[in-house]
Design a protein around this motif. Structure first.
Motif, PDB file in Angstrom:
ATOM      1  N   GLY A  66       0.812  -1.212   0.000  1.00 39.50           N
ATOM      2  CA  GLY A  66       0.000   0.000   0.000  1.00 39.50           C
ATOM      3  C   GLY A  66       0.846   1.263   0.000  1.00 39.50           C
ATOM      4  N   ALA A  67       1.898   1.270   0.799  1.00 35.93           N
ATOM      5  CA  ALA A  67       2.752   2.458   0.888  1.00 35.93           C
ATOM      6  C   ALA A  67       3.495   2.707  -0.421  1.00 35.93           C
ATOM      7  CB  ALA A  67       3.743   2.303   2.040  1.00 35.93           C
ATOM      8  N   VAL A  68       4.074   1.672  -0.974  1.00 34.25           N
ATOM      9  CA  VAL A  68       4.809   1.828  -2.234  1.00 34.25           C
ATOM     10  C   VAL A  68       3.845   2.212  -3.353  1.00 34.25           C
ATOM     11  CG1 VAL A  68       6.142   0.604  -3.999  1.00 34.25           C
ATOM     12  CG2 VAL A  68       6.727   0.336  -1.583  1.00 34.25           C
ATOM     13  N   GLY A  69       2.706   1.536  -3.413  1.00 32.75           N
ATOM     14  CA  GLY A  69       1.724   1.850  -4.451  1.00 32.75           C
ATOM     15  C   GLY A  69       1.233   3.278  -4.355  1.00 32.75           C
ATOM     16  N   THR A  70       0.935   3.725  -3.160  1.00 27.69           N
ATOM     17  CA  THR A  70       0.444   5.088  -2.971  1.00 27.69           C
ATOM     18  C   THR A  70       1.525   6.107  -3.329  1.00 27.69           C
ATOM     19  OG1 THR A  70      -1.032   4.312  -1.232  1.00 27.69           O
ATOM     20  CG2 THR A  70      -0.601   6.677  -1.309  1.00 27.69           C
ATOM     21  N   ALA A  71       2.754   5.839  -2.934  1.00 25.95           N
ATOM     22  CA  ALA A  71       3.850   6.751  -3.274  1.00 25.95           C
ATOM     23  C   ALA A  71       4.067   6.813  -4.781  1.00 25.95           C
ATOM     24  CB  ALA A  71       5.131   6.316  -2.566  1.00 25.95           C
ATOM     25  N   LEU A  72       3.977   5.675  -5.462  1.00 23.88           N
ATOM     26  CA  LEU A  72       4.150   5.661  -6.919  1.00 23.88           C
ATOM     27  C   LEU A  72       3.032   6.417  -7.631  1.00 23.88           C
ATOM     28  CD1 LEU A  72       5.428   2.010  -7.500  1.00 23.88           C
ATOM     29  CD2 LEU A  72       6.753   4.142  -7.668  1.00 23.88           C
ATOM     30  N   VAL A  73       1.799   6.223  -7.191  1.00 23.61           N
ATOM     31  CA  VAL A  73       0.685   6.984  -7.776  1.00 23.61           C
ATOM     32  C   VAL A  73       0.914   8.476  -7.533  1.00 23.61           C
ATOM     33  CG1 VAL A  73      -1.790   7.488  -7.610  1.00 23.61           C
ATOM     34  CG2 VAL A  73      -1.005   5.112  -7.626  1.00 23.61           C
ATOM     35  N   GLY A  74       1.352   8.824  -6.336  1.00 24.85           N
ATOM     36  CA  GLY A  74       1.637  10.224  -6.039  1.00 24.85           C
ATOM     37  C   GLY A  74       2.696  10.802  -6.964  1.00 24.85           C
ATOM     38  N   MET A  75       3.735  10.032  -7.200  1.00 22.90           N
ATOM     39  CA  MET A  75       4.827  10.516  -8.050  1.00 22.90           C
ATOM     40  C   MET A  75       4.436  10.606  -9.518  1.00 22.90           C
ATOM     41  SD  MET A  75       8.297   8.749  -6.721  1.00 22.90           S
ATOM     42  CE  MET A  75       8.116   7.840  -5.209  1.00 22.90           C
ATOM     43  N   PHE A  76       3.805   9.556 -10.016  1.00 25.06           N
ATOM     44  CA  PHE A  76       3.583   9.477 -11.460  1.00 25.06           C
ATOM     45  C   PHE A  76       2.239  10.038 -11.932  1.00 25.06           C
ATOM     46  CE2 PHE A  76       6.789   6.170 -10.656  1.00 25.06           C
ATOM     47  CZ  PHE A  76       7.809   6.706 -11.434  1.00 25.06           C
ATOM     48  N   ALA A  77       1.274  10.161 -11.039  1.00 25.57           N
ATOM     49  CA  ALA A  77      -0.033  10.657 -11.463  1.00 25.57           C
ATOM     50  C   ALA A  77      -0.441  11.967 -10.787  1.00 25.57           C
ATOM     51  CB  ALA A  77      -1.106   9.596 -11.198  1.00 25.57           C
ATOM     52  N   LEU A  78       0.150  12.247  -9.639  1.00 24.27           N
ATOM     53  CA  LEU A  78      -0.285  13.415  -8.879  1.00 24.27           C
ATOM     54  C   LEU A  78       0.775  14.506  -8.762  1.00 24.27           C
ATOM     55  CD1 LEU A  78      -2.190  11.515  -6.029  1.00 24.27           C
ATOM     56  CD2 LEU A  78      -3.099  12.418  -8.184  1.00 24.27           C
TER      57      LEU A  78
END
Length: 104
Positions: A66-78
């Motif tokens: 969850g943490a890695v996924g959320t951080a990746l979405v934050g970086m690449f989509a947000l």
């Protein structure tokens, strides 16, 4: 099967975390509904997986995904920072999750 459910539950954790952010403090209905549904499914999946996987391992893997996924979405989509140190730290989390699975 428990490991597959745990991974899916970790991905759903990413979904509910992003939906929580998008709900703007539960003032937006759509993201708030997505948050509740994905939260319940994620927790139910975690509970199912913990029938076979020790709680320390299962919870750490679930949170790590969850943490890695959320951080990746934050970086690449947000538009959050995707600096080399941040990415390196995410690789360390992934290595820890893989290690927990491997040494289970």
């Amino acid at each position: 099967m428990a490991w597959i459910v745990l991974v899916i539950s970790g991905i759903l954790e990413t979904a509910w975390a992003i939906a929580l952010d998008r709900s703007a403090g539960f003032t937006r209905l759509g993201p708030s509904v997505v948050f509740v549904v994905t939260l319940v499914l994620s927790m139910a999946g975690l509970a199912y997986a913990l029938r076979e996987i020790p709680v320390g391992t299962g919870y750490a893997v679930w949170v790590g995904i969850g943490a890695v996924g959320t951080a990746l979405v934050g970086m690449f989509a947000l538009g959050e920072s995707a600096s080399l140190p941040r990415i390196a730290c995410l690789f360390l989390v992934v290595a820890g999750v893989v290690g927990l699975k491997f040494y289970h």
